[in-house]
Design a protein around this motif. Structure first.
Motif, PDB file in Angstrom:
ATOM      1  N   ARG A 169       4.868  -8.905  -8.022  1.00 56.13           N
ATOM      2  CA  ARG A 169       3.874  -9.976  -8.189  1.00 56.13           C
ATOM      3  C   ARG A 169       3.733 -10.796  -6.919  1.00 56.13           C
ATOM      4  O   ARG A 169       2.648 -11.219  -6.553  1.00 56.13           O
ATOM      5  CB  ARG A 169       4.310 -10.897  -9.348  1.00 56.13           C
ATOM      6  N   ASN A 170       4.873 -11.041  -6.242  1.00 55.69           N
ATOM      7  CA  ASN A 170       4.820 -11.824  -4.997  1.00 55.69           C
ATOM      8  C   ASN A 170       4.026 -11.093  -3.921  1.00 55.69           C
ATOM      9  O   ASN A 170       3.224 -11.696  -3.214  1.00 55.69           O
ATOM     10  CB  ASN A 170       6.235 -12.129  -4.494  1.00 55.69           C
ATOM     11  N   LYS A 217       0.322 -11.144  -4.651  1.00 56.82           N
ATOM     12  CA  LYS A 217      -0.332 -12.423  -4.379  1.00 56.82           C
ATOM     13  C   LYS A 217      -0.513 -12.673  -2.892  1.00 56.82           C
ATOM     14  O   LYS A 217      -0.998 -13.727  -2.512  1.00 56.82           O
ATOM     15  CB  LYS A 217       0.506 -13.560  -4.987  1.00 56.82           C
ATOM     16  N   TRP A 231      -3.380 -15.220   0.670  1.00 62.57           N
ATOM     17  CA  TRP A 231      -2.733 -15.735   1.888  1.00 62.57           C
ATOM     18  C   TRP A 231      -3.167 -14.947   3.113  1.00 62.57           C
ATOM     19  O   TRP A 231      -3.391 -15.531   4.190  1.00 62.57           O
ATOM     20  CB  TRP A 231      -1.201 -15.688   1.751  1.00 62.57           C
ATOM     21  N   TYR A 260     -11.389  -9.148  -5.724  1.00 64.45           N
ATOM     22  CA  TYR A 260     -10.741 -10.424  -6.059  1.00 64.45           C
ATOM     23  C   TYR A 260     -11.402 -11.105  -7.258  1.00 64.45           C
ATOM     24  O   TYR A 260     -10.728 -11.609  -8.155  1.00 64.45           O
ATOM     25  CB  TYR A 260     -10.756 -11.336  -4.833  1.00 64.45           C
ATOM     26  N   HIS A 312      -5.512  -7.119  -2.673  1.00 64.15           N
ATOM     27  CA  HIS A 312      -6.354  -7.486  -3.824  1.00 64.15           C
ATOM     28  C   HIS A 312      -6.425  -6.329  -4.812  1.00 64.15           C
ATOM     29  O   HIS A 312      -6.434  -6.533  -6.039  1.00 64.15           O
ATOM     30  CB  HIS A 312      -7.757  -7.879  -3.356  1.00 64.15           C
ATOM     31  N   GLU A 345      -3.249  -6.305  -6.695  1.00 63.62           N
ATOM     32  CA  GLU A 345      -3.241  -7.423  -7.652  1.00 63.62           C
ATOM     33  C   GLU A 345      -4.019  -7.053  -8.909  1.00 63.62           C
ATOM     34  O   GLU A 345      -3.596  -7.355 -10.026  1.00 63.62           O
ATOM     35  CB  GLU A 345      -3.864  -8.660  -6.975  1.00 63.62           C
TER      36      GLU A 345
END
Lengths: 258, 274
Positions: A3-4, A7, A11, B198, B267, B270
């Motif tokens: 997860r880090n 994310k 950034w 995103y 992205h 994610e």
């Protein structure tokens, strides 16, 4: 951990934005410093003792110079050149009582040329009233004026090439002599030797000796004496009063023969 | 077999992508060609019978670049369109391929294959029109400073064509300009792809809004882009770039698409994790 790492996207985007803005800012800073240093080393103001006869010459007539703005200044005894163009150097020599002012283009990387007139600043030249003869071999537009209406006793202007155009404004001269050593005809749209007598001129006697080229008189006040020694190839533009007052003489000896 | 990249698995992913999307690609190419043809006919008829300056070498470059950026960015936005629908998104994300392979496929499709196919289509369409324009155009009789009376009617093909008449003095700059254009195209496509990944809801609208905000932000910062080694104009032209300036500009403009595509990679990760 997954997860880090996932994310990291936002950034990274922020880093990209910083990279773009920061990089451009740094390059801008470096370029400005570089340019400022070049300007510090470049002589923007140069002065030389004046002589009655001055020759203005370009090292390479095929390359355009910035516009030259010549100005007669009362109270000055030196020739003062104002040049902020980094790519043009101005130097002067004296020979047989004639001051030569030479404009040379700074050597750049091969093939790297400025577009015409791009980033060029006018070169200003202040002349004392003692200057009587000016020869031009500069192959670009020149403007001649005076800061006051102190009359010059005599002024001889000679165009040595076929690409210089000279404009006279705000000037008072007793005797003005215009000459040209250009013997080429104008072809298609190439420039040719041109005198343009504009506004706020007061001339008592005008003499023109032109084998080719163009003479244009746009002032409302006509000189008392006008002597035009022009060949058939010269283009003359003036009002009717000027033409009625003019005396036409023999063309100069170096005129083209048909 | 590698968890991150397996050539066989990547090949199967490419085939699956082609099988699902070849109709979309064909329609995209057909619509693009149709729009190009309409513009060609309009411009051809308006410039006949004289200059046809839009069909000379420099005119072709301008048209090529306009079409490349317009269609390239739209194509980039369409690549991950399945992610906007829940069912299709699940299928796309659950494909047996690693993040790296899916990301690489996206880059190859947008950044490599699309420009190649676009160039081919444009060149094929331009060739007959440029030939006709060359045959019918009248020589330039009043062109000041021209080195020849006949306009340059070669077909433009990026990286293969010699520089034009006006830039022949500096062919190095011609190549560098094209490299710079490619880097900017990749950056733009990466940005679009990244934003599409995103934003889960209304990606097109949100991407447009985000780009607008980005644009305003850059304008407001007052910092203008400096091309450095990729350009040769302005006051710096009289001064050769120092090594630090050259290195910085090279790092800036090559690093930009790298960072943007890296962002797109994360992205994508994610989305799968979510």
């Amino acid at each position: 951990m997954t997860r880090n790492i996932a994310k990291a996207g936002p950034w990274l985007f922020a880093l990209t934005l910083l990279w773009f803005l920061g990089g451009n800012y740094l390059i801008d800073l470096l370029e400005k410093n570089h340019l400022a240093q070049a300007h510090r080393l470049h002589p923007a103001l140069q002065k030389w003792d004046a002589t009655a006869h001055i020759v203005l010459q370009s090292d390479d007539p095929s390359r355009q110079l910035p516009n030259l703005k010549l100005r007669f200044m009362a109270g000055t005894t030196q020739v003062v050149v104002h040049n902020t163009n980094l790519h043009v150097n101005v130097a002067s020599t004296m020979h047989n009582g004639i001051r030569q002012i030479k404009f040379s283009h700074v050597k750049r990387k091969p093939g790297l040329e400025l577009a015409p007139r791009e980033g060029l600043h006018d070169i200003g030249i202040d002349l004392p009233l003692s200057v009587q003869t000016l020869d031009f071999l500069t192959a670009n537009p020149v403007t001649l004026s005076a800061d006051s209406l102190n009359p010059l006793p005599e002024l001889n202007l000679t165009l040595q090439d076929c690409q210089t155009s000279l404009e006279l404004i705000h000037l008072q001269v007793h005797q003005l002599t215009l000459s040209s050593n250009c013997t080429q005809d104008k072809t298609s749209r190439e420039q040719f030797a041109e005198f343009n007598l504009g506004a706020e001129l007061k001339i008592d006697e005008l003499i023109a000796n032109l084998p080719t080229g163009k003479l244009s008189y746009g002032n409302s006040e006509t000189p008392a004496t006008i002597r035009l020694n022009l060949s058939d190839r010269v283009v003359l533009q003036a009002n009717s009063q000027f033409l009625r007052s003019a005396h036409f003489g023999k063309p100069p000896a170096n005129s083209l023969q048909p | 077999m590698n968890n991150y990249f397996d050539i066989t698995r990547f090949g199967r992913l490419c085939l699956a992508q082609w099988a699902e999307n070849w109709r979309e690609y064909a329609w995209f190419a057909a619509v693009g060609a149709m729009i190009n043809l309409i513009f060609i006919l309009i411009i051809f008829s308006s410039e006949a019978p004289n200059s046809f300056h839009s069909f000379n070498f420099e005119g072709q470059i301008a048209w090529y670049l306009t079409g490349l950026f317009a269609s390239g960015l739209i194509f980039a936005g369409r690549h991950f369109r399945h992610l906007t629908q829940p069912g299709a998104a699940l299928i796309t994300l659950m494909r047996p391929a690693s993040h790296l392979e899916k990301w690489l496929l996206a880059f190859l499709a947008m950044g490599v294959l699309f420009p190649l196919v676009y160039t081919l289509v444009i060149a094929l369409m331009n060739f007959p029109m440029v030939t006709m324009a060359k045959h019918w155009s009248t020589p330039r009789v009043d062109c000041v400073g021209c080195t020849s009376a006949v306009a340059d009617f070669r077909v433009f093909i990026p990286f293969l064509s010699q520089s034009s008449e006006s830039t022949r003095a500096n062919p190095d700059h011609f190549i560098r300009s094209q490299v710079f254009t490619l880097l900017i195209l990749w950056s733009g496509q990466g940005l679009i792809a990244s934003a599409t990944l995103y934003f889960r809801r209304s990606p097109i609208l949100r991407t447009t809004l985000a780009l607008f905000v980005l644009f305003v932000l850059i304008l407001w910062s007052g910092i203008s882009p400096h091309r450095g080694v990729f350009w040769s104009s302005g006051s710096m032209e009289v001064l050769a770039l120092r090594p630090l300036e050259s290195l910085l500009s090279l790092a800036l403009w090559t690093g930009l698409p790298v960072l943007i595509w890296l962002t797109a990679f994360f992205h994508l990760k994610e989305r799968e994790v979510a």
